[in-house]
Motif scaffolding. Structure first.
Motif, PDB file in Angstrom:
ATOM      1  N   UNK A 104      11.485   3.855  -5.712  1.00 64.17           N
ATOM      2  CA  UNK A 104      11.213   4.764  -6.835  1.00 64.17           C
ATOM      3  C   UNK A 104      10.572   4.015  -7.999  1.00 64.17           C
ATOM      4  N   UNK A 105      10.706   2.700  -7.999  1.00 66.49           N
ATOM      5  CA  UNK A 105      10.113   1.876  -9.053  1.00 66.49           C
ATOM      6  C   UNK A 105       8.671   1.547  -8.652  1.00 66.49           C
ATOM      7  N   UNK A 106       7.773   1.512  -9.603  1.00 71.24           N
ATOM      8  CA  UNK A 106       6.384   1.175  -9.274  1.00 71.24           C
ATOM      9  C   UNK A 106       6.298  -0.274  -8.793  1.00 71.24           C
ATOM     10  N   UNK A 107       5.286  -0.558  -7.986  1.00 77.48           N
ATOM     11  CA  UNK A 107       5.081  -1.926  -7.499  1.00 77.48           C
ATOM     12  C   UNK A 107       4.838  -2.862  -8.681  1.00 77.48           C
ATOM     13  N   UNK A 163       0.825  -1.215   0.000  1.00 73.87           N
ATOM     14  CA  UNK A 163       0.000   0.000   0.000  1.00 73.87           C
ATOM     15  C   UNK A 163       0.860   1.266   0.000  1.00 73.87           C
ATOM     16  N   UNK A 164       1.962   1.228   0.746  1.00 71.17           N
ATOM     17  CA  UNK A 164       2.835   2.404   0.885  1.00 71.17           C
ATOM     18  C   UNK A 164       4.110   2.277   0.054  1.00 71.17           C
ATOM     19  N   UNK A 165       4.044   1.498  -1.004  1.00 72.14           N
ATOM     20  CA  UNK A 165       5.225   1.138  -1.797  1.00 72.14           C
ATOM     21  C   UNK A 165       6.059   2.343  -2.216  1.00 72.14           C
ATOM     22  N   UNK A 166       5.410   3.420  -2.620  1.00 73.54           N
ATOM     23  CA  UNK A 166       6.141   4.582  -3.137  1.00 73.54           C
ATOM     24  C   UNK A 166       7.036   5.236  -2.076  1.00 73.54           C
ATOM     25  N   UNK A 167       6.783   4.955  -0.801  1.00 72.11           N
ATOM     26  CA  UNK A 167       7.653   5.464   0.274  1.00 72.11           C
ATOM     27  C   UNK A 167       8.984   4.711   0.311  1.00 72.11           C
TER      28      UNK A 167
END
Length: 196
Positions: A94-97, A87-91
């Protein structure tokens, strides 16, 4: 079952990721039969599990579930924590999930012969149902928990733990954030040790 965290924590090495991903199915000294980089992934996986089991913040999350789910509470927290990572991957990256997950699936397919028989069996299902990306939603987590419950012939009642996730959502998320920061720092040191 916290596949996403194990893969993410393996740095940018495909073989360490593969070893870390399939380590649960490799017992005792059997890890010595694998190539060097996969061995490192298995060792790293075991290190992460040991750190997690002893971590006070993880234990707080686990304790919240213990009365209802007993010894399955740790497995549930692993899955819930993967939800908060997705859910908080962007934290954390820098690469999308979606891109991260696609590259990992590709790596597993390209190195199919290096996988354990169990991993080879689950791989097509994992890719078809896109387990790793599905962790990002409560609906996806519900499906994973149902599948886990099914594997225990519904003895674990894990599918119902979505109720606790929703009731204590902010508590679990705050605990994950604190725990994961500690874990990342320890894993960085472990990777330096393994690669030296």
């Amino acid at each position: 079952m916290n596949f996403l965290a194990h893969i993410y924590l393996s740095d940018n090495n495909d073989f360490i990721k593969i070893g870390n991903f399939m380590a649960d199915g490799i017992r005792g000294s059997d890890y010595l039969n694998y190539p060097e980089q996969i061995k490192k992934g298995i060792i790293l996986h075991r290190y992460i599990d040991t750190f997690t089991d002893a971590n006070e913040t993880f234990r707080i999350s686990k304790h919240r579930l213990h009365e209802r789910y007993g010894h399955y509470s740790g497995v549930i927290v692993d899955i819930l924590y993967d939800h908060f990572l997705a859910k908080n991957w962007s934290k954390y990256s820098d690469e999308s999930l979606a891109s991260f997950v696609f590259r990992f699936y590709q790596s597993l397919e390209e190195n199919f012969e290096a996988l354990t028989p169990k991993t080879q069996r689950i791989l097509p299902i994992m890719i078809e149902q896109n387990w790793l990306e599905s962790y990002a939603t409560i609906e996806g987590i519900s499906k994973i928990l149902f599948q886990m419950d099914y594997r225990t012939k519904f003895k674990s009642k894990m599918q119902f733990s979505v109720e606790e996730l929703e009731a204590f959502y902010d508590d679990f998320e705050n605990e994950f954030t604190l725990f994961f920061e500690e874990l990342r720092n320890h894993v960085k040191e472990k990777l330096i040790e393994l690669n030296s």
